[in-house]
Scaffold this motif. Structure first.
Motif, short mmCIF file in Angstrom:
data_model
loop_
_atom_site.label_atom_id
_atom_site.label_comp_id
_atom_site.label_asym_id
_atom_site.label_seq_id
_atom_site.Cartn_x
_atom_site.Cartn_y
_atom_site.Cartn_z
N GLY A 201 1.27 -19.20 -18.58
CA GLY A 201 -0.10 -19.13 -18.07
C GLY A 201 -0.33 -18.08 -16.99
N HIS A 202 0.66 -17.24 -16.73
CA HIS A 202 0.50 -16.20 -15.71
C HIS A 202 -0.19 -14.98 -16.32
N ARG A 203 -1.26 -14.54 -15.68
CA ARG A 203 -2.01 -13.39 -16.17
C ARG A 203 -2.02 -12.23 -15.17
N GLU A 204 -1.66 -12.51 -13.93
CA GLU A 204 -1.63 -11.48 -12.88
C GLU A 204 -0.17 -11.14 -12.62
N LEU A 205 0.27 -9.98 -13.11
CA LEU A 205 1.69 -9.66 -13.13
C LEU A 205 2.02 -8.44 -12.27
N GLY A 206 3.11 -8.56 -11.52
CA GLY A 206 3.58 -7.46 -10.68
C GLY A 206 4.97 -7.01 -11.09
N PHE A 207 5.45 -5.94 -10.44
CA PHE A 207 6.74 -5.35 -10.80
C PHE A 207 7.40 -4.78 -9.56
N ILE A 208 8.70 -5.00 -9.42
CA ILE A 208 9.50 -4.35 -8.39
C ILE A 208 10.59 -3.53 -9.08
N GLY A 209 10.59 -2.22 -8.83
CA GLY A 209 11.56 -1.34 -9.46
C GLY A 209 12.34 -0.54 -8.46
N SER A 210 13.16 0.34 -8.98
CA SER A 210 13.93 1.25 -8.13
C SER A 210 13.14 2.54 -7.95
N PRO B 132 8.92 -21.18 -7.77
CA PRO B 132 7.89 -20.39 -8.47
C PRO B 132 6.46 -20.82 -8.21
N GLU B 133 6.24 -21.82 -7.33
CA GLU B 133 4.90 -22.40 -7.19
C GLU B 133 3.85 -21.37 -6.78
N ASP B 134 4.19 -20.50 -5.81
CA ASP B 134 3.24 -19.48 -5.37
C ASP B 134 3.42 -18.17 -6.14
N VAL B 135 4.65 -17.77 -6.34
CA VAL B 135 4.95 -16.55 -7.11
C VAL B 135 6.19 -16.82 -7.96
N ALA B 136 6.06 -16.61 -9.27
CA ALA B 136 7.20 -16.74 -10.18
C ALA B 136 7.97 -15.42 -10.20
N ILE B 137 9.29 -15.52 -10.35
CA ILE B 137 10.14 -14.33 -10.32
C ILE B 137 11.10 -14.33 -11.51
N THR C 90 -4.90 -7.13 -17.82
CA THR C 90 -5.22 -6.01 -16.94
C THR C 90 -4.08 -5.78 -15.96
N MET C 91 -3.68 -4.53 -15.78
CA MET C 91 -2.61 -4.20 -14.86
C MET C 91 -3.18 -3.72 -13.53
N ASN C 92 -2.69 -4.30 -12.44
CA ASN C 92 -3.11 -3.87 -11.10
C ASN C 92 -2.01 -3.00 -10.52
N PRO C 93 -2.24 -1.70 -10.37
CA PRO C 93 -1.19 -0.80 -9.87
C PRO C 93 -0.72 -1.15 -8.45
N GLN D 73 6.45 -5.26 1.51
CA GLN D 73 5.36 -4.30 1.34
C GLN D 73 4.23 -4.90 0.53
N LEU D 74 4.58 -5.64 -0.50
CA LEU D 74 3.57 -6.27 -1.36
C LEU D 74 2.85 -7.38 -0.60
N ILE D 75 3.58 -8.17 0.16
CA ILE D 75 2.97 -9.26 0.93
C ILE D 75 1.98 -8.71 1.94
N GLN D 76 2.29 -7.59 2.55
CA GLN D 76 1.44 -7.01 3.59
C GLN D 76 0.10 -6.49 3.06
N THR D 77 -0.01 -6.33 1.75
CA THR D 77 -1.30 -5.90 1.17
C THR D 77 -2.31 -7.04 1.20
N GLY D 78 -1.83 -8.27 1.37
CA GLY D 78 -2.72 -9.42 1.40
C GLY D 78 -3.11 -9.94 0.04
N SER D 79 -2.55 -9.36 -1.01
CA SER D 79 -2.86 -9.78 -2.38
C SER D 79 -1.57 -9.84 -3.19
N LEU D 80 -1.30 -11.01 -3.76
CA LEU D 80 -0.08 -11.17 -4.53
C LEU D 80 -0.37 -11.56 -5.97
N PRO D 81 0.43 -11.07 -6.91
CA PRO D 81 0.29 -11.49 -8.31
C PRO D 81 0.85 -12.90 -8.49
#
Length: 338
Positions: free
Chosen positions: A178-187, A268-273, A211-214, A234-242
């Motif tokens: 059911g997750h539709r807002e997806l993020g990515f952490i890369g090298s 995974p309750e707030d953010v799944a990894i 929809t992908m959020n850059p 860095q992602l947390i500091q934006t104030g918006s999390l997937p």
């Protein structure tokens, strides 16, 4: 005692003794038996350097951790692949020699060092900020196999997991949960493996009509835990999390989990990894880490057999892409392994 003395005692040439020791067929049985009897009586054993000169083979394999930023023995995934490779090469009759690049990053010459040590072939472990000397070695006549590194030379090949399938499995699992807002952490941007996984991830997201959020795509300095931690902060500091994040390695994922916990967020309750590699630590973290398992033993064994065939002119290179598997644990909810 040396090969010249054996030749004198038998009344034959040095080349004849060499042929007998290396099982050439163009020596009479009588001469062969006379030389072998003298070798047995004297207890003569040729040195490894003498064998190399006689056979043009050293039974040595060069191991290169490529790039200015390389994994060496610090990344569990590559250590397991290399252990598998080492065991199989041992079965095939080869030893390993490790090349350092600390003094050779800008002006290194792996090719000349391979010639100096008479290696029969090389395995090259993928890194970042690749030195030009790797390309030179790939284009040479020394057999080479890349691990997570695409080599295309006339005497080269490579093995890697299917990175697009890795990303597709991640997005499918997120979608089914059911997750539709997806993020990515890369090298870093110059990491071919990270780029492949990210490209596959973006393609799979589009394939599901999402929809992908850059802003939810962030990158660290490498594949290790501190980079995952910094990227997640860095992602947390934006104030918006997937709702869910795919990390390009397990160590990046574990760093991200640590950052989330420090900010009072639950996984995974707030953010799944989901991570990638299935290193042993994934089973013992809290929460245990859902990940994509790369078949590390198979990658190592395939690399060994491919290199053996290249050395012995039984193949002309090529590539093997190994299928990954989704391993579901606590960091991403429940379900069946796929």
């Amino acid at each position: 005692m040396n090969i010249k003395k054996i030749a004198e005692m038998a009344g034959v040439s040095v080349s004849t003794v060499s042929k007998i020791m290396n099982n050439y067929s163009d020596v009479s049985e009588k001469t062969k038996q006379r030389v072998l009897e003298i070798i047995e009586q004297t207890g003569y054993t040729p040195s490894s350097s003498a064998k190399t000169l006689a056979t043009k083979k050293s039974n040595l394999i060069g191991v290169i951790f490529a790039g200015e930023l390389n994994v060496e023995f610090t990344h569990p995934f590559f250590v397991e692949v290399l252990n598998s490779f080492k065991k199989q090469m041992g079965v095939l009759g080869y030893d390993l020699i490790f090349f350092s690049n600390e003094k050779f990053i800008s002006s290194g010459d792996y090719f000349s060092r391979c010639l100096h040590f008479h290696v029969d072939g090389c395995v090259i472990i993928s890194g970042q900020q690749m030195e030009p000397a790797i390309q030179d070695l790939d284009r040479s006549n020394i057999p080479c196999i890349g691990v997570d590194l695409e080599l295309t030379g006339k005497k080269s090949g490579y093995v890697m997991s299917d990175n697009y399938q890795i990303a597709s499995k991640v997005v499918e699992h997120f979608y089914l949960l059911g997750h539709r807002e997806l993020g990515f952490i890369g090298s870093t941007a110059d990491s071919d493996i990270s780029n492949r996984r990210e490209a596959g991830y973006v393609k799979a997201i589009a394939g599901f009509g999402l929809t992908m959020n850059p802003n939810w795509f962030v990158h660290g300095d490498d594949f290790f835990e501190p980079s995952g931690y910094a990227a997640m902060k860095q992602l947390i500091q934006t104030g918006s999390l997937p709702q869910a994040i795919f990390a390009a390695s397990d160590l990046l994922a574990l760093g991200a989990v640590r950052a989330l916990k420090e900010h009072g967020l639950r996984v995974p309750e707030d953010v799944a990894i989901i991570g990638c590699d299935d290193i042993e630590a994934c089973q013992y973290t809290s929460p245990t880490l859902t990940t994509i398992r790369q078949n590390k033993e198979r990658l190592g064994v395939l690399a060994a057999h491919m290199l053996f065939d290249l050395i012995n002119n039984q193949s002309e290179g090529g590539s093997f892409v190994v299928e990954p598997a989704l391993i579901i644990r606590e960091s991403c909810g429940s379900g069946l392994n796929r």
